[in-house]
Motif scaffolding. Structure first.
Motif, PDB file in Angstrom:
ATOM      1  N   HIS A 177      19.978 -12.401   6.783  1.00 24.81           N
ATOM      2  CA  HIS A 177      19.974 -13.774   6.268  1.00 24.81           C
ATOM      3  C   HIS A 177      21.404 -14.300   6.262  1.00 24.81           C
ATOM      4  CE1 HIS A 177      19.110 -17.255   3.810  1.00 24.81           C
ATOM      5  NE2 HIS A 177      17.851 -16.889   3.613  1.00 24.81           N
ATOM      6  N   VAL A 178      21.589 -15.502   6.810  1.00 21.74           N
ATOM      7  CA  VAL A 178      22.901 -16.125   6.743  1.00 21.74           C
ATOM      8  C   VAL A 178      23.177 -16.558   5.308  1.00 21.74           C
ATOM      9  CG1 VAL A 178      22.859 -16.895   9.145  1.00 21.74           C
ATOM     10  CG2 VAL A 178      21.967 -18.400   7.365  1.00 21.74           C
ATOM     11  N   SER A 179      24.460 -16.653   4.975  1.00 21.72           N
ATOM     12  CA  SER A 179      24.837 -16.997   3.601  1.00 21.72           C
ATOM     13  C   SER A 179      26.198 -17.674   3.609  1.00 21.72           C
ATOM     14  CB  SER A 179      24.892 -15.732   2.733  1.00 21.72           C
ATOM     15  OG  SER A 179      25.996 -14.919   3.111  1.00 21.72           O
ATOM     16  N   GLY A 184      31.948 -13.687  10.029  1.00 20.52           N
ATOM     17  CA  GLY A 184      32.412 -12.445  10.631  1.00 20.52           C
ATOM     18  C   GLY A 184      32.119 -11.203   9.827  1.00 20.52           C
ATOM     19  N   LEU A 185      31.766 -11.369   8.556  1.00 23.97           N
ATOM     20  CA  LEU A 185      31.466 -10.225   7.706  1.00 23.97           C
ATOM     21  C   LEU A 185      29.984  -9.864   7.805  1.00 23.97           C
ATOM     22  CD1 LEU A 185      33.417 -11.207   4.452  1.00 23.97           C
ATOM     23  CD2 LEU A 185      34.214  -9.780   6.350  1.00 23.97           C
ATOM     24  N   VAL A 186      29.663  -8.642   7.364  1.00 27.04           N
ATOM     25  CA  VAL A 186      28.275  -8.224   7.176  1.00 27.04           C
ATOM     26  C   VAL A 186      28.179  -7.628   5.780  1.00 27.04           C
ATOM     27  CG1 VAL A 186      26.336  -6.913   8.080  1.00 27.04           C
ATOM     28  CG2 VAL A 186      28.147  -7.649   9.636  1.00 27.04           C
ATOM     29  N   PRO A 369      27.533 -13.624   6.166  1.00 27.11           N
ATOM     30  CA  PRO A 369      28.296 -14.803   5.750  1.00 27.11           C
ATOM     31  C   PRO A 369      28.594 -15.682   6.965  1.00 27.11           C
ATOM     32  CG  PRO A 369      29.121 -12.850   4.656  1.00 27.11           C
ATOM     33  CD  PRO A 369      28.133 -12.370   5.688  1.00 27.11           C
ATOM     34  N   SER A 370      28.500 -16.997   6.784  1.00 29.31           N
ATOM     35  CA  SER A 370      28.536 -17.877   7.952  1.00 29.31           C
ATOM     36  C   SER A 370      29.332 -19.159   7.737  1.00 29.31           C
ATOM     37  CB  SER A 370      27.100 -18.249   8.350  1.00 29.31           C
ATOM     38  OG  SER A 370      26.441 -18.910   7.278  1.00 29.31           O
ATOM     39  N   THR A 371      30.158 -19.211   6.705  1.00 25.12           N
ATOM     40  CA  THR A 371      30.974 -20.400   6.472  1.00 25.12           C
ATOM     41  C   THR A 371      32.089 -20.478   7.517  1.00 25.12           C
ATOM     42  OG1 THR A 371      30.562 -20.241   4.089  1.00 25.12           O
ATOM     43  CG2 THR A 371      32.406 -21.630   4.801  1.00 25.12           C
ATOM     44  N   PRO A 380      38.680 -24.798  -2.630  1.00 26.93           N
ATOM     45  CA  PRO A 380      39.502 -24.506  -3.806  1.00 26.93           C
ATOM     46  C   PRO A 380      39.228 -23.106  -4.342  1.00 26.93           C
ATOM     47  CG  PRO A 380      38.379 -26.626  -4.016  1.00 26.93           C
ATOM     48  CD  PRO A 380      37.777 -25.931  -2.843  1.00 26.93           C
ATOM     49  N   GLY A 381      40.232 -22.499  -4.929  1.00 28.15           N
ATOM     50  CA  GLY A 381      40.066 -21.184  -5.541  1.00 28.15           C
ATOM     51  C   GLY A 381      41.036 -20.166  -4.997  1.00 28.15           C
ATOM     52  N   GLN A 382      41.517 -19.310  -5.882  1.00 30.16           N
ATOM     53  CA  GLN A 382      42.476 -18.285  -5.506  1.00 30.16           C
ATOM     54  C   GLN A 382      41.813 -16.967  -5.145  1.00 30.16           C
ATOM     55  OE1 GLN A 382      45.795 -18.984  -5.167  1.00 30.16           O
ATOM     56  NE2 GLN A 382      45.060 -21.070  -5.571  1.00 30.16           N
ATOM     57  N   SER A 383      40.539 -16.797  -5.511  1.00 31.54           N
ATOM     58  CA  SER A 383      39.833 -15.556  -5.243  1.00 31.54           C
ATOM     59  C   SER A 383      38.628 -15.846  -4.352  1.00 31.54           C
ATOM     60  CB  SER A 383      39.347 -14.913  -6.539  1.00 31.54           C
ATOM     61  OG  SER A 383      38.324 -15.710  -7.130  1.00 31.54           O
ATOM     62  N   PRO A 384      38.101 -14.815  -3.657  1.00 32.20           N
ATOM     63  CA  PRO A 384      36.893 -15.029  -2.842  1.00 32.20           C
ATOM     64  C   PRO A 384      35.724 -15.576  -3.643  1.00 32.20           C
ATOM     65  CG  PRO A 384      37.933 -12.962  -2.243  1.00 32.20           C
ATOM     66  CD  PRO A 384      38.659 -13.458  -3.449  1.00 32.20           C
ATOM     67  N   MET A 385      35.538 -15.088  -4.879  1.00 34.92           N
ATOM     68  CA  MET A 385      34.422 -15.566  -5.684  1.00 34.92           C
ATOM     69  C   MET A 385      34.584 -17.034  -6.035  1.00 34.92           C
ATOM     70  SD  MET A 385      32.154 -13.326  -5.791  1.00 34.92           S
ATOM     71  CE  MET A 385      31.101 -14.236  -6.921  1.00 34.92           C
ATOM     72  N   ALA A 386      35.839 -17.462  -6.295  1.00 30.15           N
ATOM     73  CA  ALA A 386      36.079 -18.876  -6.610  1.00 30.15           C
ATOM     74  C   ALA A 386      35.800 -19.740  -5.395  1.00 30.15           C
ATOM     75  CB  ALA A 386      37.511 -19.063  -7.081  1.00 30.15           C
ATOM     76  N   ARG A 387      36.216 -19.285  -4.224  1.00 26.66           N
ATOM     77  CA  ARG A 387      35.941 -20.041  -3.003  1.00 26.66           C
ATOM     78  C   ARG A 387      34.448 -20.051  -2.689  1.00 26.66           C
ATOM     79  NH1 ARG A 387      40.688 -18.641   1.457  1.00 26.66           N
ATOM     80  NH2 ARG A 387      42.375 -19.726   0.368  1.00 26.66           N
ATOM     81  N   PHE A 388      33.801 -18.929  -2.936  1.00 27.14           N
ATOM     82  CA  PHE A 388      32.360 -18.824  -2.682  1.00 27.14           C
ATOM     83  C   PHE A 388      31.600 -19.908  -3.429  1.00 27.14           C
ATOM     84  CE2 PHE A 388      28.126 -17.069  -3.488  1.00 27.14           C
ATOM     85  CZ  PHE A 388      27.749 -16.651  -2.216  1.00 27.14           C
ATOM     86  N   ALA A 389      32.058 -20.235  -4.632  1.00 27.22           N
ATOM     87  CA  ALA A 389      31.382 -21.245  -5.446  1.00 27.22           C
ATOM     88  C   ALA A 389      31.690 -22.662  -4.983  1.00 27.22           C
ATOM     89  CB  ALA A 389      31.787 -21.082  -6.913  1.00 27.22           C
TER      90      ALA A 389
END
Length: 424
Positions: A177-179, A184-186, A369-371, A380-389
């Motif tokens: 499933h794309v997300s 490039g990640l799996v 992941p497909s962004t 915006p965001g300094q961490s992957p989780m912040a950017r993810f949101a």
């Protein structure tokens, strides 16, 4: 299986990449854009199913249509060996697209906002890669294009229509499933990967009347408000902190005028958790709270509580997950393999894992992941989780996967299928 050096793990990874690279990437991208322009809602995937059936037949698969409604099953047999089932979902969502893509939806109010068009195109691309590389593998691959995932009905409908009786019984099931997340990640997770979910409709029955005389009424809005507040205590006070659960009230409708107390109030809930036992516990708590608050509020008619939709928990087989993650590590490199832990989204894929005699078939479900990187890096965001949101995710009108995920997904699924076919 032919006894060539490519049977070794590293050789198998190179073979998978070679087969994926050799498939007709342009055709996969064209199919994806065509499906994105012409999305179809759950249970009405007629055009999509026809395109899939024709593409699978062109690769030599034995194709059966209208399985469980609009489902398509393509069987690619290539000698003795294991049987691997590959599944993609086909349906779109009632979402108005706002992505700005040149191949945006042409259907008013309907959009492939969850990436099922990408999944379907990758399924066809994988079939092409495997069909044209038959000398590298032996066994059977069952390609399943499933309808109605969004409503939680499609997988069960296909199973009830004889999926495992009419077609080769698989040794393992695979899906991706794309997300949101950097392209490039799996993302692989062992064990629980997606939550069980239930949509619950509630009707509170009161006694209506004039807003100036509340003493002559039984106000269902007040009762409903108490229910909303009290439901929040389930996760906060009844579920162990080590468990993961969500109770969300997403709908509260009552009344037609400011000075009229209505006779009913309607609430809509979603309940999610990471095990069937926990899900049953939470739903029982919901029923208890709703009934108790209605009684406390003086309602003389019992509330209506109805589960209108449910999906089971998705629990990846640990051994299969490790095996597929290993081939992907060899194909893409260890820095491209992540474990994000379980998500609270839901799927009906695991319904396909039950055999007619009640046994469970092992399966693995992973994310791509497909962004697009410019979008990811600008978020915006300094961490992957912040950017993810802060990047468009599935079900968003702005969800626009990087088309590069199509070739990445064909490679990932081709590698997973080859790896599973070579297992004893």
């Amino acid at each position: 299986m032919h006894s060539t050096p490519e049977n070794a793990p590293m050789g198998l990874a190179a073979t998978a990449l070679a087969l994926a690279t050799a498939h007709e990437s342009a055709a996969t991208h064209h199919l994806y854009q065509d499906l994105h322009r012409h999305p179809e809602l759950s249970g009405a995937e007629y055009r999509t199913a026809s395109r899939v059936a024709a593409a699978l037949r062109a690769e030599g698969a034995e194709v059966t249509e209208r399985v469980g409604g609009t489902g398509v099953v393509g069987v690619l047999s290539n000698g003795p060996g294991r049987t691997v089932l590959v599944r993609a979902d086909m349906d779109a969502l009632p979402v108005t697209e706002d992505s700005g893509l040149p191949y945006a939806s042409t259907v008013d109010g309907v959009m492939h906002a969850c990436g099922h068009d990408a999944h379907t195109a990758m399924l066809v691309g994988t079939a092409q890669a495997l069909a044209r590389g038959r000398r590298h593998w032996s066994g059977t691959v069952v390609f399943v294009a499933q309808p109605a995932e969004e409503t939680g009905e499609g997988a069960l409908a296909m199973r009830n229509d004889g999926l495992h009786e009419r077609f080769p019984l698989p040794d393992v099931l695979l899906a991706q499933h794309v997300s949101a997340g950097p392209i490039g990640l799996v993302a692989h997770v062992e064990g629980p990967v997606l939550a069980a979910s239930a949509s619950i409709d509630i009707v509170v029955h009161g006694r209506g009347g004039h807003g100036s005389r509340p003493d002559t009424t039984t106000d269902p809005i007040v009762i409903g408000a108490a229910i909303v507040s009290r439901l929040q205590s389930i996760v906060a006070r009844e579920i162990a902190p080590s468990s993961t659960a969500v109770v969300t009230v997403g709908r509260f409708h009552a009344g037609t005028a400011n000075n009229v107390i209505p006779s009913t109030a309607e609430l809509g809930l979603t309940v999610r958790s990471t095990s069937r036992e926990l899900q049953d516990e939470i739903i029982a708590a919901v029923r208890r709270i709703v009934r108790a608050e209605c009684e406390a509020g003086g309602a003389t008619t019992k509330p209506a509580i109805c589960i209108v939709k449910s999906m089971p928990v998705t629990v990846n087989d640990a051994q299969v997950a490790r095996h597929v993650a290993d081939i992907h590590t060899r194909m893409f490199g260890s820095t491209h393999i992540i474990d994000p832990g379980p998500a609270m989204g839901s799927e009906d894929f695991s319904e396909l894992a039950l055999t007619p005699d009640g046994n469970a078939i092992p399966y693995h479900y992973w994310f791509l992941p497909s962004t697009p990187m410019p979008v990811w890096e600008a978020a915006p965001g300094q961490s992957p989780m912040a950017r993810f949101a802060n990047v468009p995710s599935a079900h968003s009108p702005n969800f626009a996967p990087d088309p590069a995920v199509l070739d990445h997904g064909v490679a990932a699924m081709t590698g997973a299928v080859l790896a599973e076919l070579t297992r004893p």
